[in-house]
Design an enzyme around this catalytic site. Structure first.
Site, PDB file in Angstrom:
ATOM      1  N   GLU A  19       3.347   2.395  12.022  1.00  0.00           N
ATOM      2  CA  GLU A  19       2.439   3.025  12.848  1.00  0.00           C
ATOM      3  C   GLU A  19       3.439   3.463  13.968  1.00  0.00           C
ATOM      4  O   GLU A  19       3.174   4.725  14.623  1.00  0.00           O
ATOM      5  CB  GLU A  19       1.854   1.829  13.916  1.00  0.00           C
ATOM      6  CG  GLU A  19       0.682   1.694  11.877  1.00  0.00           C
ATOM      7  CD  GLU A  19      -0.524   0.952  12.484  1.00  0.00           C
ATOM      8  OE1 GLU A  19      -1.300   0.400  11.681  1.00  0.00           O
ATOM      9  OE2 GLU A  19      -0.127   0.298  13.828  1.00  0.00           O
ATOM     10  N   ILE A  64       1.208  -1.027   0.042  1.00  0.00           N
ATOM     11  CA  ILE A  64       0.212  -0.512  -0.061  1.00  0.00           C
ATOM     12  C   ILE A  64       0.653   1.444   0.481  1.00  0.00           C
ATOM     13  O   ILE A  64       0.313   2.419   0.011  1.00  0.00           O
ATOM     14  CB  ILE A  64      -1.003   0.128   1.183  1.00  0.00           C
ATOM     15  CG1 ILE A  64      -0.545  -0.189   2.578  1.00  0.00           C
ATOM     16  CG2 ILE A  64      -1.815  -1.273   1.267  1.00  0.00           C
ATOM     17  CD1 ILE A  64      -0.873  -0.097   3.657  1.00  0.00           C
ATOM     18  N   ASN A 120      15.076  -2.384   5.204  1.00  0.00           N
ATOM     19  CA  ASN A 120      15.830  -1.295   4.242  1.00  0.00           C
ATOM     20  C   ASN A 120      15.658   0.246   4.437  1.00  0.00           C
ATOM     21  O   ASN A 120      14.457   0.694   4.887  1.00  0.00           O
ATOM     22  CB  ASN A 120      14.179  -1.974   3.215  1.00  0.00           C
ATOM     23  CG  ASN A 120      14.696  -0.746   2.418  1.00  0.00           C
ATOM     24  OD1 ASN A 120      16.139  -0.204   2.534  1.00  0.00           O
ATOM     25  ND2 ASN A 120      14.864  -1.461   0.761  1.00  0.00           N
ATOM     26  N   ARG A 122      15.247  -5.412  13.668  1.00  0.00           N
ATOM     27  CA  ARG A 122      15.740  -5.654  12.603  1.00  0.00           C
ATOM     28  C   ARG A 122      15.734  -4.074  11.771  1.00  0.00           C
ATOM     29  O   ARG A 122      14.219  -4.740  10.946  1.00  0.00           O
ATOM     30  CB  ARG A 122      16.346  -5.955  11.741  1.00  0.00           C
ATOM     31  CG  ARG A 122      17.175  -6.695  10.566  1.00  0.00           C
ATOM     32  CD  ARG A 122      17.860  -7.488   9.962  1.00  0.00           C
ATOM     33  NE  ARG A 122      18.716  -8.051  10.826  1.00  0.00           N
ATOM     34  CZ  ARG A 122      19.040  -9.490  11.291  1.00  0.00           C
ATOM     35  NH1 ARG A 122      18.644 -10.075  10.945  1.00  0.00           N
ATOM     36  NH2 ARG A 122      20.404  -9.801  11.360  1.00  0.00           N
ATOM     37  N   THR A 180       4.339   0.570   1.406  1.00  0.00           N
ATOM     38  CA  THR A 180       5.156   1.028   1.913  1.00  0.00           C
ATOM     39  C   THR A 180       6.061  -0.238   2.167  1.00  0.00           C
ATOM     40  O   THR A 180       6.693   0.054   2.460  1.00  0.00           O
ATOM     41  CB  THR A 180       4.066  -0.476   3.200  1.00  0.00           C
ATOM     42  OG1 THR A 180       3.422  -1.197   2.433  1.00  0.00           O
ATOM     43  CG2 THR A 180       3.089   0.355   3.986  1.00  0.00           C
TER      44      THR A 180
END
Lengths: 490, 734
Positions: free
Chosen positions: B694, B470, B620, B617, B472
């Protein structure tokens, strides 16, 4: 209705001839649904979000200019003799991205990607307009583009990177065809009035202003459309049927700006972008307002005449124009008449425009050198928002500091843009002092009975009007209370 | 794959591709306009027609009658389908409000008809001709009134509505310093850039649907229920989504209307919800009223903390879980939380980015700032003093990994926190300058996720999962995961998402998508590795996948060769065992904001922002940063301008478009920076990652509110913080 003529335009690199244009059809729907050019997106269908941004090239004073516009509210019938450029036209045939596209990729200016083509086109418009734009110019170019998931910082970073390096565009779709397109568009200007469609769905593109007057004489209830920035929303949001729709944005006679010693005469079809350049030259204090009317796309489409003619109580140009003492020229087949701009607005939804008349031009007298003038727009969001109220102030003082002249006009305080005549009277002949201001501010209640809506309550509007008068006073005495966002822009 | 014990070393830890700043692999498609969104699917041989929705003009009541004769006779109209025609439908599992069908009107703009015509303009024009007679009933639209009769639900998403530890009341009364205040957050709109849209094509009883959905399987199941067809007969696709933020989690009316319209017109139908429908037809983040009480010793140690929240929804709906984070964020021996649900007849309230925590942190983190001031302790220190490494309600449950303290300390150092002065003490020209801080907190959720991975004879790895992107970055991080697992460059990976023919994934929501969906891909890659090893006669434990080859001992075989002409595939689902029961998994951060407030006008401008995030972690750093920066921007809107205005007389949201619902524009957003803590959380998954999308929103708005207080000395407890709430309290101009 007998069909005469057809609509001709250039879409990217294709010559288009249309003989069946829906009266209320939008450029965006035509691009997406008919032409299958779905790179241009519909985000809001009201000219707010910029996801539908395309460039429209047109001849202006003999030059070919390309401007970013909102395709969602731009009616298709307004595009005769233009060159419409969409995002699909940007990359080279071998797929190599244009530098503005590549920069958005490299700087991660895209997440969901839905707003991205619109940003690409706004940045491409800026690329064409300016070699090395600074941050303020970039921000202005992107003012009419919303993004909800990436935030703006990476997008502005992409634009700054392009500006800093100005990579050579191996393939610049507009520059390479500029001469050809210019010639073609000159040939496409209508030599006779174009008419198409059946009753209920008619499009008229008058050949000249004389023809416009005749069309209106025969069809006094026709809807005149110049920039589409208001009428477009009647269509997309109110689902109004309009018939006939008469397009006037192409009429060069309505696009003249004449400078004289006494002031400026501005044709009704002059866009905000064009008009503001001339107006700000004459009245620099208009700049802070003008930078906050819509985004670049809206300013490139919307016209001064339209902003007046539609009679909106919250249009942003009438308050300052009335404060400056502008007069309006209305024309019909029978001739021309002039009236003070303030008299044009009778009450909410009613203007002094007789059957068959149209707004032809506006005269804005130059203020005297020592007149004090300011205009303030209050909106919930600073940029790209509709005014809760807009107040314009102009006074003149004699050597003793007594007010000899006062003219105040507000939008958002009544059913029309309206002068505060009682406040003016309370200022006139009084010393320009805080005591005078405090006393005069009480007279706003005699001038206005504002309404409450979700943009502001009546009480807020009344309080803000008074405070704006005080702010004007403070500014004339050396205080400054304005955020200057784009001050570096010449 | 059962993930039932903390992860140990695995191929992801090589970090050759995962964890690297890989550019979004769909960036070019998006910059050129070639990414195809829901409304844009097109087969030139298919005669698509257009549906336009009609929404209810009342907020509550019944349809008495509908007159569609004029609409049916309008030019080009092929079908008009009304709510009365389709009758009462079974409601899907995830919706509270009915999407379409029957005479009952539950909220304004609930769909009552769809008009299908040959062209879009014809459908729109005919939709304006549908006449509906309603019997209107009195509804409840004002949360402040409705909260008086709010109820305590049995549970809130599996958790209790109330919790209590120790003696809150006693400790609160006994404490030397205590604080009690009430905050409000308004209704908010997702306002994603792409409005909801669907194309429906029937072939007999089989339905193909292109739509804009965050959760493929939820939509497919609920659509099957609503249409009363077998789920297997529905093929649902959503490969590109123009933003969601929770607004596309659950089946929406566009899909239902397109399906009914297509059935009636016997033609493939496209339906887009016009922008104003997004607000009153779909869902929104409900408004909250929140009371926070904190008591502490003079040292700053919290002895009692309480958080109560009220929100509203339609009957049968859910509350906004705004007190949830207070159960976990700070220490304190005596505690209470309580959440209550009022009945409101507005459109359905439901999840919007960081449901619960986003509005909850807006209140709690102002309260922490206020309490710190009362204690005369720096608000960064006050939070650090009350850090906890265990679930404060269940001290036997440690956090899997919690580094809030480092986020606060590092952020304070980088941001120049020590420059912060007393309220209203710093002025530059007309600007009052202030700094604010807030903690960020959001739980890490675990949802089963499956994927299928195929290797072909050219050595290309194809990943298929119904996961969605979406905005993300799912395409990119899934490609990275498969590349890392299979030891190939990312160019050798093809990712196919958002299709109900693919294995069911976690989907995009609750910031669980990245960690869960990549773990599903990890699991499928493990299976593929086993299949390759088995085919080659390698012991899969010993096989190394690297540089496009699989190696065992002194033998190495190129993957292309190992695949053979048939290719090989692996498919698996990650299931989450009870690790989250023994260890609380959450994500943490700190937001720092500098604002300027115009002393004369009260206009607030953000000057700079910093987020420091500790979320396991980072798969990216580019896509993660984009998520956080975007969330910070949304937090600016939430703090300063976003508010759905309720017409409490007629019962609808008035500012139902982008002209009226003011999201930030670019000129509102200045310099933003994001720092990720270098950490892993082996309890979360083999990826050792947690959610981030979020977290970036949680706390931002409170940091802004706190900065405005620091700038002006005016404390605003009602969001959004508009100038009218500041102007009366600003210091004198001179």
């Amino acid at each position: 209705m007998q069909q005469t003529g057809r609509i001709r335009l250039i879409l990217n690199d294709e010559d288009i001839v249309l003989d069946d244009v829906p009266a209320t059809g939008t450029l965006l729907d035509w691009l997406r649904l008919r032409r299958r050019l779905t790179g241009t997106k519909e985000g809001c269908a009201e000219g707010d979000c910029g996801a539908c941004t395309v460039l429209v090239g047109r001849l202006l004073d003999g030059d070919l200019v390309y401007e970013s516009v909102n395709a969602c509210i731009r009616l298709l019938g307004s595009l005769n003799a233009t060159h419409v450029v969409t995002v699909e036209h940007l990359a080279a045939p071998d797929g190599a991205l244009h530098p503005v596209q590549q920069a958005l990729v490299d700087h991660h200016g895209s997440q969901c990607g839905f707003c991205t083509p619109g940003f690409v086109m706004s940045l491409y418009g800026l690329w064409l307009a300016s070699d090395r734009p600074g941050r303020p110019e970039i921000e202005k170019a992107l003012q009419g583009n919303l993004c909800r998931c990436t935030g703006y910082e990476p997008i502005v970073a992409a634009a700054e990177a392009v500006a800093a390096t100005r990579p050579s565009a191996v393939f610049d779709p507009i520059e390479r065809t500029r001469a050809d397109v210019k010639e073609k568009l000159a040939a496409l200007a209508p030599r006779q009035t174009i008419r198409m469609g059946e009753v209920g769905n008619r499009v008229v593109i008058p050949a000249d202003v004389g023809a416009l007057a005749e069309v209106l004489a025969a069809e006094p209830k026709a809807t005149l459309v110049a920039g589409c920035t208001d009428v477009g929303l009647w269509v997309t949001k109110q689902m109004r049927a309009l018939d006939p729709v008469v397009f006037i944005n192409h009429l060069q006679e309505l696009q003249a700006i004449e400078r004289s010693d006494g002031g400026l005469t501005i044709g009704a079809g002059v866009t905000y972008t064009q008009a503001f350049a001339a107006l700000c030259e004459m009245v620099p204090a208009l700049r802070p307002l003008i930078d906050r009317i819509g985004g670049a796309q809206v300013r490139n489409m919307g016209t001064i005449g339209g902003n007046i003619a539609n009679g909106s109580p919250i249009g942003d140009t009438p308050p300052p124009l009335i404060a400056l003492g502008a007069t309006l020229a209305l024309r019909a087949t029978a001739g021309r008449r002039e009236l003070p701009l303030e008299d044009y607005f009778i009450e909410y939804g009613r203007q002094d425009r007789r059957p068959g008349e149209f707004v032809e031009s506006l005269f804005v007298p130059a203020p005297a050198a020592d007149d004090r003038f300011a205009v303030y727009k209050l909106s919930k969001r600073r940029d790209e928002d509709i005014s809760a109220l807009c107040g314009a102030f102009r006074i003149a003082l004699d050597h003793a500091g007594t007010v000899t002249y006062a003219r105040l006009c507000f939008g958002g305080m009544a059913g029309t843009p309206k002068r505060a005549t009682h406040v003016e009277a309370a200022l006139r002949g009084k010393p320009w002092t805080e005591a005078t201001i405090v006393a005069a501010a009480m007279a706003f209640e005699q001038d206005y009975t504002p309404l409450s809506d979700w943009r502001a309550t009546a009480a807020y509007r009344m309080l803000a009007a008074r405070n704006l008068l005080m702010r004007f006073y403070l500014e004339t005495t050396g205080e400054t209370a304005q955020l200057h966002r784009f001050e570096e822009v010449a | 794959m059962q993930f039932d014990k903390p992860a140990t070393t695995n191929p992801i830890d090589r970090l050759k591709v995962v964890g690297q700043p890989v550019h979004r692999i769909d960036g070019q498609l998006k910059a050129t306009g070639r990414a195809k969104y829901a409304y844009e699917w097109h087969d030139p041989n298919v005669p698509y027609v257009y549906g336009y929705p009609v929404g209810a003009a009342i907020a509550k009541g019944h349809i008495v009658s509908m007159d569609v004769s004029a609409a049916k006779e309008a030019p080009g109209v092929l079908a008009v389908v009304t709510a009365l025609d389709v009758g009462e439908r079974k409601k899907g599992k995830f919706n509270t409000a009915k999407l379409f069908g029957g005479s009952e009107i539950q909220h304004y703009h609930q769909a009552v008809a769809v008009v299908v015509a040959e062209t879009f303009e014809q459908a729109r024009a005919a939709a304006a001709l549908v006449r509906v007679e309603y019997a209107e009933e009195i509804g409840a639209f004002d949360l402040k009134d409705a909260m008086k009769t709010a109820i305590k639900p049995k549970d809130v998403g599996g958790a209790p509505p109330d919790t209590a530890v120790g003696d809150f009341d006693g400790a609160f009364k006994a404490a030397p310093v205590s604080f009690d205040a009430t905050y409000t957050t308004p209704d908010q709109s997702h306002s994603m850039m792409e409005p909801h849209a669907s194309i429906a094509v029937w072939d007999g009883e089989a339905l193909t649907i292109w739509t804009s959905a965050q959760m493929i399987d939820w939509w497919r199941s609920d659509l099957a229920t609503t249409l009363d067809v077998e789920k297997e007969k529905i093929h649902l696709m959503s490969p590109f989504i123009g933003g969601g933020f929770g607004g596309k989690l659950f089946l929406r009316a566009d899909a239902v209307l397109a399906a009914f319209g297509a059935k009636a017109a016997r033609r493939p139908v496209k339906v887009a919800l016009p922008r104003p429908f997004m607000v009153n037809n779909t869902t929104h983040r409900p408004a909250t009223i929140q009371r926070v009480r904190i008591a502490a010793e003079h040292t700053g140690k919290i002895t009692a903390i309480g958080h109560e929240s009220w929100s509203g929804d339609l009957p049968g709906g859910q509350l906004e879980t705004a007190a949830m984070q207070t159960r976990l964020l700070y220490a304190g021996e005596n505690r209470m939380t309580a959440m209550r649900l009022a009945t409101l007849d507005l459109a359905e309230g439901n999840a919007m980015r960081a449901p619960g925590e986003a509005p909850g942190m807006m209140a709690l983190e102002i309260a922490m700032d206020e309490m710190a001031e009362k204690l005369d302790i720096d608000p960064v220190e006050f939070r650090i003093i009350n850090d906890t490494q265990v679930d404060p309600e269940k001290p036997e449950r440690p956090f899997s990994h919690r580094d809030l303290v480092s986020c606060l300390r590092l952020g304070a150092e980088r941001f120049g926190w020590s420059d912060r002065g007393r309220p209203a003490s710093r002025r530059e020209g007309n600007w009052l300058i202030g700094l604010g801080v807030a903690a960020a907190f959001r739980n890490n959720l675990l949802v089963p996720s499956a994927a299928r991975v195929r290797l072909d004879h050219e050595g290309v790895i194809t990943v298929e999962t119904d996961m969605t992107d979406i905005g993300t970055g799912s395409y990119t991080i899934i490609a990275q995961t498969a590349a890392e697992m299979m030891g190939v460059p990312i160019e050798k990976v093809v990712v196919r998402l958002g299709d109900s023919r693919f294995p069911v994934s976690a989907g995009s929501g609750g910031q669980f998508g990245a960690n869960c969906s990549t773990t599903g891909v990890y699991a499928a890659c493990v299976k593929l590795r086993e299949a390759i090893a088995q085919k080659l006669g390698f012991n899969s434990e010993d096989a190394t996948f690297e540089n496009g080859e699989v190696r065992s001992g002194n033998r190495s075989v190129p993957l292309a060769e190992a695949a053979g002409s048939e290719g090989l595939a692996g498919e698996d689902t990650v299931e989450w065992a009870k690790l989250a029961d023994s260890h609380q998994q959450s994500t943490f951060g700190a937001h720092f904001v500098e604002v300027g407030v115009d002393i004369a006008t009260g206009e607030s401008r953000i000057r700079r922002m910093l987020a420091v995030c500790a979320a396991g972690r980072i798969l990216n750093p580019i896509t993660a940063r984009s998520q956080v920066v975007g969330a910070m921007t949304m937090g600016v809107g939430s703090a300063l301008s976003e508010e759905l205005a309720v017409d409490v007389g007629r019962g609808f949201f008035v500012n139902h478009d982008l002209a009226g619902y003011e999201v930030p524009v670019h000129a509102d957003i200045p310099h933003q920076e994001v720092i990720f803590m270098d950490e892993t959380d082996p309890y979360s998954s083999p990826m050792k990652a947690k959610g981030i999308a979020e977290l970036g929103l949680c706390g931002v708005s409170a940091a802004i509110a706190n900065a405005i207080y620091n700038a002006t000395g005016v404390r605003v407890r009602e969001y959004p913080i508009t100038l009218d709430k500041l102007i009366g309290g600003l210091p004198d101009v001179t």
